[in-house]
Design a protein around this motif. Sequence first.
Motif, mmCIF file in Angstrom:
data_model
loop_
_atom_site.group_PDB
_atom_site.id
_atom_site.type_symbol
_atom_site.label_atom_id
_atom_site.label_comp_id
_atom_site.label_asym_id
_atom_site.label_seq_id
_atom_site.Cartn_x
_atom_site.Cartn_y
_atom_site.Cartn_z
ATOM 1 N N THR A 22 0.830 -1.198 0.000
ATOM 2 C CA THR A 22 0.000 0.000 0.000
ATOM 3 C C THR A 22 0.868 1.253 0.000
ATOM 4 N N GLY A 30 1.610 5.680 -11.573
ATOM 5 C CA GLY A 30 0.529 5.090 -12.366
ATOM 6 C C GLY A 30 -0.449 4.307 -11.521
ATOM 7 N N ARG A 31 -0.605 4.706 -10.255
ATOM 8 C CA ARG A 31 -1.453 3.959 -9.323
ATOM 9 C C ARG A 31 -2.859 3.731 -9.857
ATOM 10 N N ASP A 32 -3.426 4.730 -10.539
ATOM 11 C CA ASP A 32 -4.808 4.609 -11.006
ATOM 12 C C ASP A 32 -4.964 3.578 -12.119
ATOM 13 N N SER A 33 -3.847 3.182 -12.724
ATOM 14 C CA SER A 33 -3.911 2.200 -13.809
ATOM 15 C C SER A 33 -3.690 0.780 -13.308
ATOM 16 N N GLU A 35 -4.924 -2.400 -11.258
ATOM 17 C CA GLU A 35 -6.101 -3.080 -10.708
ATOM 18 C C GLU A 35 -5.640 -4.121 -9.697
#
Length: 223
Positions: A22, A30-33, A35
């Motif tokens: 975490t 690129g955390r939002d990319s 999953e």
Amino acid sequence: MKLEIYADVLCPWCYIGKRRLTAALAQHPGRDSIEIVWRAYELAPDEGRTPGPTAAEAMAGWWGEQAPARIARIRSLGAAEGLELNLHLARPVNTFDAHRLVKLATDRGRADQMMELLLHAYHTEGDNVADPRVLQRLGGEAGLDTREVRTVLDGDDYADEVRADRRRAAEHGITGVPSLVIDGRPPVSGAGALEVGLALVVVDVAGADHGVAVGQVGMASSG
């Protein structure tokens, strides 16, 4: 990028690894990319719902004279991540329903919160994570509808999904947790502990810029 994490609530290394991962992902540009999918893995599928000996007592049986030092090491590594791992309070139980609850939380976009609460309840508070009342309370704290949680626990919803994860783990050759599978590649895992940093190295080798030093997230081996 798809990051599948095979874990069990009973595993202290999973809790330590989750915190480290975490922290690493929080710095990932690129955390939002990415999953993240939590996969169920039952370390003690034959355990009952009634708590028995503590985790510390079980470890003493596994490790003998080495147990105090190894338990102290687990607690120390947890403390370094801000975790209080009370192995003298945690009592292993069946986690099938806990995993079903995580599946429900996944469908409601609350999987990470659910896993965090389950790990804390078991490892820090010593709660019985096989008790439907405990699971319903934790589900509510994770932001789930407690009535829906109760309905799931009273039935067999998500049972097939948990069993499917068990089969999927076997197909990957996973025999312990935590284990990570990145974009379908071979799992990164170890005997009782996982180098989370190594998983990020695999991503980097594949051409993704993780932007985090391995030393920031590498998980110490339990051996």
